[in-house]
Design a protein around this motif. Structure first.
Motif, PDB file in Angstrom:
ATOM      1  N   LEU A  71       4.599 -38.499 -12.160  1.00 34.49           N
ATOM      2  CA  LEU A  71       4.184 -37.763 -13.358  1.00 34.49           C
ATOM      3  C   LEU A  71       2.767 -38.154 -13.774  1.00 34.49           C
ATOM      4  N   ARG A  72       2.410 -39.413 -13.611  1.00 39.52           N
ATOM      5  CA  ARG A  72       1.043 -39.841 -13.948  1.00 39.52           C
ATOM      6  C   ARG A  72       0.020 -39.116 -13.088  1.00 39.52           C
ATOM      7  N   THR A  73       0.366 -38.870 -11.837  1.00 40.91           N
ATOM      8  CA  THR A  73      -0.531 -38.133 -10.956  1.00 40.91           C
ATOM      9  C   THR A  73      -0.644 -36.677 -11.388  1.00 40.91           C
ATOM     10  N   ARG A  74       0.485 -36.085 -11.786  1.00 41.72           N
ATOM     11  CA  ARG A  74       0.500 -34.682 -12.218  1.00 41.72           C
ATOM     12  C   ARG A  74      -0.199 -34.485 -13.563  1.00 41.72           C
ATOM     13  N   PHE A  75      -0.015 -35.461 -14.462  1.00 42.69           N
ATOM     14  CA  PHE A  75      -0.516 -35.317 -15.832  1.00 42.69           C
ATOM     15  C   PHE A  75      -1.376 -36.527 -16.195  1.00 42.69           C
ATOM     16  N   PRO A  76      -2.559 -36.630 -15.613  1.00 42.75           N
ATOM     17  CA  PRO A  76      -3.389 -37.817 -15.843  1.00 42.75           C
ATOM     18  C   PRO A  76      -3.830 -37.980 -17.292  1.00 42.75           C
TER      19      PRO A  76
END
Length: 235
Positions: A190-195
């Motif tokens: 999720l961190r990669t998708r929603f930086p």
């Protein structure tokens, strides 16, 4: 566990967490202790507050509201709602809690957003994941998680902080670690998708599996029995 002396049990819980963090090679402040106070009286919460505990988790809305009224004089107390949340209870939660750990569908998220008083600032949200695929448990599936995260991230009065899970009971450290590892990996995705999101929270680990959760990166562990003893029967 029913006759615990709170100063001793809270100190023991803090020591256990500190030792788990040391064993995991993590900083001493990497994981916070959330005292799960459901079914426990306000007098015990007040005692824990005087012992330095500031964050408390509640499962039942009306019970929590009654305690909050009794404890309104306590400064810096932080209330987390960690139980299943029904649509008819979202307004009370939006108005009286700082955190909600149990958002598992967009409808609930939208109601919390719409009912959150703007003066309180954004409500901190963890998405509850059914990490062990148990039919009897609440939680979004891993497959549906990205879509729910995207929906919550778009709501201005909510602040998406991370994920929560209650895995199926397991024996042995390795078996306990496996679902926590999946949750950690899901947060990393999720961190990669929603930086742009403040995805800094893994709410996982309870009295029976604290060490496994800390090894896999828990930032909040939810301890009730270890601090307050066995839960009381609800009236």
């Amino acid at each position: 566990m029913t006759n615990l002396v709170l100063p001793e049990s809270l100190a023991a819980a803090r020591t256990r967490l500190a030792e788990a963090l040391k064993a995991a090679g993590r900083p001493a402040d990497a994981t916070r202790l959330l005292a799960v106070s459901k079914t426990k009286p306000a007098t015990l919460i007040r005692e824990a507050w005087h012992l330095g505990q500031r964050e408390f988790g509640e499962n039942y809305v009306q019970e929590a509201l009654d305690k909050q009224a009794d404890l309104a004089d306590l400064e810096l107390i932080v209330w987390h709602f960690i139980g299943p949340l029904q649509s008819n209870k979202t307004r009370d939660v939006a108005e009286h809690f700082a955190w909600v750990h149990s958002v598992d569908r967009e409808k609930i998220a939208r109601r919390l957003n719409d009912q959150r008083p703007e003066a309180l600032g954004p409500l901190n949200i963890c998405l509850q994941v059914n990490i062990s695929d148990e039919p009897s448990k609440s939680g979004v599936s891993l497959e549906a998680l990205p879509a729910l995260a995207e929906a919550v991230q778009a709501l201005p009065r909510l602040r998406l902080r991370g994920l929560m899970a209650i895995p199926a009971a397991a024996e042995g450290l390795d078996a306990q670690r496996a679902p926590f590892a999946r949750l950690r990996e899901s947060l990393e995705e999720l961190r990669t998708r929603f930086p742009e999101a403040a995805l800094d929270t893994l709410s996982m680990g309870m009295t029976a599996d604290l060490e496994a959760a800390v090894l896999e990166g828990a930032t909040l562990v939810r301890l009730g029995t270890a601090i307050f003893g066995e839960r009381n029967a609800r009236e």
